[in-house]
Design an enzyme around this catalytic site. Structure first.
Site, PDB file in Angstrom:
ATOM      1  N   ARG A  55       0.819  -1.216   0.000  1.00  0.00           N
ATOM      2  CA  ARG A  55       0.000   0.000   0.000  1.00  0.00           C
ATOM      3  C   ARG A  55       0.852   1.264   0.000  1.00  0.00           C
ATOM      4  O   ARG A  55       0.392   2.337  -0.378  1.00  0.00           O
ATOM      5  CB  ARG A  55      -0.949  -0.006   1.197  1.00  0.00           C
ATOM      6  CG  ARG A  55      -2.104   0.991   1.045  1.00  0.00           C
ATOM      7  CD  ARG A  55      -3.048   0.965   2.231  1.00  0.00           C
ATOM      8  NE  ARG A  55      -2.359   1.264   3.452  1.00  0.00           N
ATOM      9  CZ  ARG A  55      -2.388   0.509   4.550  1.00  0.00           C
ATOM     10  NH1 ARG A  55      -3.086  -0.594   4.574  1.00  0.00           N
ATOM     11  NH2 ARG A  55      -1.715   0.856   5.617  1.00  0.00           N
ATOM     12  N   LYS A 106      -4.413  10.637 -19.191  1.00  0.00           N
ATOM     13  CA  LYS A 106      -4.461  11.305 -20.487  1.00  0.00           C
ATOM     14  C   LYS A 106      -3.108  11.170 -21.205  1.00  0.00           C
ATOM     15  O   LYS A 106      -2.778  10.102 -21.637  1.00  0.00           O
ATOM     16  CB  LYS A 106      -4.867  12.773 -20.282  1.00  0.00           C
ATOM     17  CG  LYS A 106      -6.149  12.938 -19.427  1.00  0.00           C
ATOM     18  CD  LYS A 106      -7.393  12.481 -20.144  1.00  0.00           C
ATOM     19  CE  LYS A 106      -8.622  12.357 -19.237  1.00  0.00           C
ATOM     20  NZ  LYS A 106      -8.979  13.535 -18.476  1.00  0.00           N
TER      21      LYS A 106
HETATM   22  C1  LIG Z   1      -9.748  13.462 -17.172  1.00  0.00           C
HETATM   23  C2  LIG Z   1      -9.413  14.567 -16.276  1.00  0.00           C
HETATM   24  C3  LIG Z   1      -9.398  14.376 -14.902  1.00  0.00           C
HETATM   25  C4  LIG Z   1      -9.793  13.074 -14.274  1.00  0.00           C
HETATM   26  O1  LIG Z   1      -8.905  12.046 -14.574  1.00  0.00           O
HETATM   27  P1  LIG Z   1      -9.353  10.514 -14.455  1.00  0.00           P
HETATM   28  O2  LIG Z   1      -8.084   9.778 -14.550  1.00  0.00           O
HETATM   29  O3  LIG Z   1     -10.310  10.281 -15.588  1.00  0.00           O
HETATM   30  O4  LIG Z   1     -10.025  10.368 -13.131  1.00  0.00           O
HETATM   31  C5  LIG Z   1      -9.051  15.444 -14.100  1.00  0.00           C
HETATM   32  N1  LIG Z   1      -8.723  16.636 -14.625  1.00  0.00           N
HETATM   33  C6  LIG Z   1      -8.725  16.855 -15.945  1.00  0.00           C
HETATM   34  C7  LIG Z   1      -8.366  18.183 -16.469  1.00  0.00           C
HETATM   35  C8  LIG Z   1      -9.080  15.831 -16.816  1.00  0.00           C
HETATM   36  O5  LIG Z   1      -9.108  16.056 -18.125  1.00  0.00           O
END
Ligand SMILES: *Cc1c(COP(=O)(O)O)cnc(C)c1O
Length: 393
Positions: A57, A207
């Site tokens: 963890r 992303k």
């Molecule tokens: C997609 C996104 C998130 C959330 O990320 P996840 O990994 O989908 O939880 C947070 N902030 C921004 C600017 C995003 O584009």
């Protein structure tokens, strides 16, 4: 030693031979229990649980390698990863806020963050007030004695406003207020968020850092003053990512620079073409010279990526099937930052409370992938022709 160029950092950051037996990439450690040599060693492990392999963890060498890589490129003192971007963003807020505190949040944040503020934080006795994303130094008038954090996303989701983070930081400089910046769009490759005024930087590594649409991952990077708070919240929440996902995050990180530069080049071509299209009212992309954020973007960013929005000048969301259903290269789906192009009609109006959204027509978010931009333009041209016919009916 000389400061490393960012392309060198993307390649070497987080690499530690002592954790890999010499392999270039870290092994994927699947582990909960880690065995100690004896009782004295176990006690030593408890004392140094942040820096040695102690219990699953608390992370593993795979996760440390990923954390270190992002930390070094961002130029921070500490980094901790989480199973998603939202998990990281929520942890960043929980690390600095307590009952009775006041939070300022940009009106353009990723929609789930509004829910975190309006539901979870509210339940914990934390009050959130939203601010106009381009407020800059004007934020001074919104500060209260109990304001403890300012949560920024720049550029904002969907609507792409850029915040003047250095101006906001200057206003709070001598106060006990933490500036948190969601730097997902630019990544540390194109925006040095800590250098530009954030105390804590949040990334949805899901992303561009993962970059291949195949893992969920979040990371927080802290400056020196917030490093301890970050270690604490990460240890308390126990939201450690899976080792395979941390591995994919690091794998993606190694090509962040080349991918982003290509996304930017392709996106500029598509965005400039769209801006001249008769059905397009505006293209919201700070890299375009006409953007109201262009000057700030040039000052504070080193590049742009493949994500922008267009605003159409006719029709409504009910007509969108005609545009998106038969595209060949643009997939219809959430998220972005992978190698592929995506399209997503999304009305920002329900997700804003300070600045009403008054666009002429529907907003369509585009993620420009690594396909040939000529092919992408041809695809959009036929989609927009179908859309024009549907609207004319
Ligand atoms: C997609 C996104 C998130 C959330 O990320 P996840 O990994 O989908 O939880 C947070 N902030 C921004 C600017 C995003 O584009």
């Amino acid at each position: 030693m000389a400061k490393k160029h960012k392309d060198t950092l993307v390649t070497v950051a987080g690499r530690d031979k002592s954790r890999t037996f010499g392999a270039i990439n870290p092994p994927v450690f699947h582990a909960s229990t880690v065995l100690f040599d004896n009782y004295a060693d176990l006690r030593e492990g408890v004392r140094n649980s942040e820096t040695r392999f102690f219990y699953g963890r608390k992370g593993s060498p795979t996760i440390w390698a990923f954390n270190d890589a992002v930390k070094e490129l961002e130029g921070g003192a500490e980094a901790k990863s989480f199973p998603s971007g939202i998990a990281a963003a929520t942890a960043s807020l929980l690390s600095v806020l307590s009952a009775g505190d006041h939070l300022l949040m940009a009106d353009c944040v990723y929609e789930p963050m509004r829910l975190i503020a309006n539901r979870l934080l509210k339940k914990l006795g934390i009050e959130t007030e939203f601010f106009e994303p381009r407020i800059g130094a004007g934020i001074a008038s919104m500060l209260r004695d109990n304001t403890r954090a300012i949560f920024i996303e720049s550029p904002g989701s969907l609507t792409m406003e850029i915040a003047d983070v250095p101006a906001i930081r200057a206003v709070v400089e001598s106060r006990n207020i933490t500036v948190i910046n969601d730097n997902t769009w630019a990544t540390p490759y194109f925006h040095k968020a800590l250098e530009k005024g954030a105390h804590l930087v949040v990334h949805a590594a899901t992303k561009y850092i993962v970059g291949h649409s195949d893992a969920m991952l979040g990371v927080i990077v802290a400056d020196e003053a917030h490093a301890r708070g970050l270690r604490r919240i990460a240890a308390q929440l126990g939201q450690v990512p899976g080792p395979d996902d941390a591995y994919l995050g690091l794998r993606g990180f190694r090509t962040l620079g080349v991918r982003l530069k290509q996304h930017q080049e392709n996106a500029l071509k598509v965005a400039e073409w769209l801006l001249k299209h008769r059905l397009v009212d505006d293209v919201l992309y700070p890299a375009l010279a006409h953007s109201p954020d262009h000057a700030l973007w040039q000052r504070d960013f080193e590049g742009a990526n493949g994500l922008f929005s267009m605003v159409l000048n006719c029709g409504d969301y009910g007509d969108m099937g005609a545009l998106v259903d038969e595209l060949e290269y643009f997939g219809l789906g959430f998220s972005w930052g992978g190698f592929e192009s995506l399209i997503l009609p999304q009305d920002p109006s329900p997700h804003r409370s300070v600045v009403p959204w008054t666009a002429k027509g529907p907003l369509v978010r585009l993620h420009i992938g690594l396909e040939d931009p000529g092919d992408l333009i041809a695809d959009l041209r036929t989609g927009l022709e179908r859309y024009a016919k549907a609207v004319a009916k």
